[in-house]
Scaffold this active site. Structure first.
Site, short mmCIF file in Angstrom:
data_model
loop_
_atom_site.label_atom_id
_atom_site.label_comp_id
_atom_site.label_asym_id
_atom_site.label_seq_id
_atom_site.Cartn_x
_atom_site.Cartn_y
_atom_site.Cartn_z
N SER A 142 -11.64 50.89 0.39
CA SER A 142 -10.31 50.30 0.22
C SER A 142 -9.33 51.44 0.01
O SER A 142 -9.69 52.50 -0.50
CB SER A 142 -10.29 49.37 -1.00
OG SER A 142 -8.96 49.03 -1.36
N TYR A 155 -12.76 47.74 -9.66
CA TYR A 155 -12.77 47.68 -8.19
C TYR A 155 -12.30 49.00 -7.61
O TYR A 155 -12.95 49.55 -6.71
CB TYR A 155 -11.87 46.53 -7.73
CG TYR A 155 -11.83 46.33 -6.24
CD1 TYR A 155 -12.77 45.51 -5.61
CD2 TYR A 155 -10.85 46.94 -5.45
CE1 TYR A 155 -12.74 45.31 -4.24
CE2 TYR A 155 -10.82 46.74 -4.08
CZ TYR A 155 -11.76 45.93 -3.48
OH TYR A 155 -11.72 45.75 -2.12
#
Length: 267
Positions: A142, A155
């Site tokens: 990401s 995350y």
């Protein structure tokens, strides 16, 4: 080198979102598929559709990759199935809340799914592909791997790990015929937002990427053999400058004494 008449891709998190989009695009590129996720019913529906439209063979494996035994089953498939020459490590999750407020069990599940599982699968696939002299691994990280100020903390950290691991793995496996791509999506319209209790509507529509646009762009980077692909980033020079600055720091780490700026004033 072991030759196979048909190439096969194993895709994790394949029941929806980025994984399902990869399944669609890879089938249309001529890949047979092994789809892995918890939701077997959804994957079977996708398999029927793709087989009808592309005539590709699609196997479905129900597995919860937060569980070690389930990861081991997928490791065995990667190790033993010589037709597989592409692993798409896509399965992942975000927290509801953040690492300071979420239950410890949720944080453990995130680490198991976002860090432990892709590491184990990529390690087994990398060794198997290197032995065969060909193959590729896509690790879906990401852009938050580069951003510490947003989302839930855990995350971001997991995706930063996956980016670093991908680049290291590519350096080790490249000379053995195995390509590794780290993919860095930004805001993409998938179910992960709803599952983590976030509203994707909080973002302006112009910054939300369609999942098929994302995968199509990722596959362009794949074909170019980029080690890192950032589909939303228009200015490639920015990424190169960032990476060059990172590399420029490294000589400064090679110092056996503390930097002058950290020494006590009376020393």
């Amino acid at each position: 080198m072991i030759e196979t008449s048909r190439k096969t891709a194993l895709v994790t998190g394949a029941s929806s979102g980025i994984g399902a989009a990869y399944a669609d695009r890879l089938a249309r590129r001529g890949y047979d598929l092994v789809l892995v996720a918890r939701n077997v019913e959804r994957m079977e529906e996708l398999a029927r559709s793709l087989t009808a439209e592309t005539a590709r063979k699609v196997d479905v494996i129900g597995a919860d990759l937060t569980k070690s035994d389930d990861v081991a089953r997928i490791e065995h498939r990667l190790r033993d199935d010589c037709a597989i020459d592409l692993l798409v490590n896509n399965a992942g999750m975000a927290l509801t809340g953040n690492v300071l407020t979420a239950p410890a069990s949720d944080v453990e599940r995130l680490i198991a799914l976002n860090v432990t599982a892709p590491t184990r699968l990529a390690t087994v696939a990398g060794n198997a592909f290197a032995e065969r002299g060909q193959g590729a691994i896509v690790n879906v990280a990401s852009v938050l791997a580069l951003v510490s100020e947003m989302l839930d903390g855990a995350y971001n950290g997991s995706k930063a790990y996956l980016l670093t691991f991908s680049r290291w793995l590519g350096l080790q496996l490249g000379p053995k015929g195995v390509y590794v791509q780290g993919l860095l999506p930004a805001v993409t319209r998938t179910e992960v937002w709803e599952r983590s209790g976030m509203d994707i509507g909080m973002f302006p529509p112009q910054v939300v990427m369609d999942v098929y646009d994302l995968v199509d762009a990722a596959l362009v980077g794949f074909d170019r053999r980029e080690d890192v692909t950032i589909p939303p980033l228009a200015d490639e020079v920015q990424w190169k400058a960032y990476d060059e600055a990172r590399l420029a720091l490294q000589p400064g780490f090679q110092n056996g004494t503390s930097a002058l700026r950290y020494r006590p004033r009376d020393s």
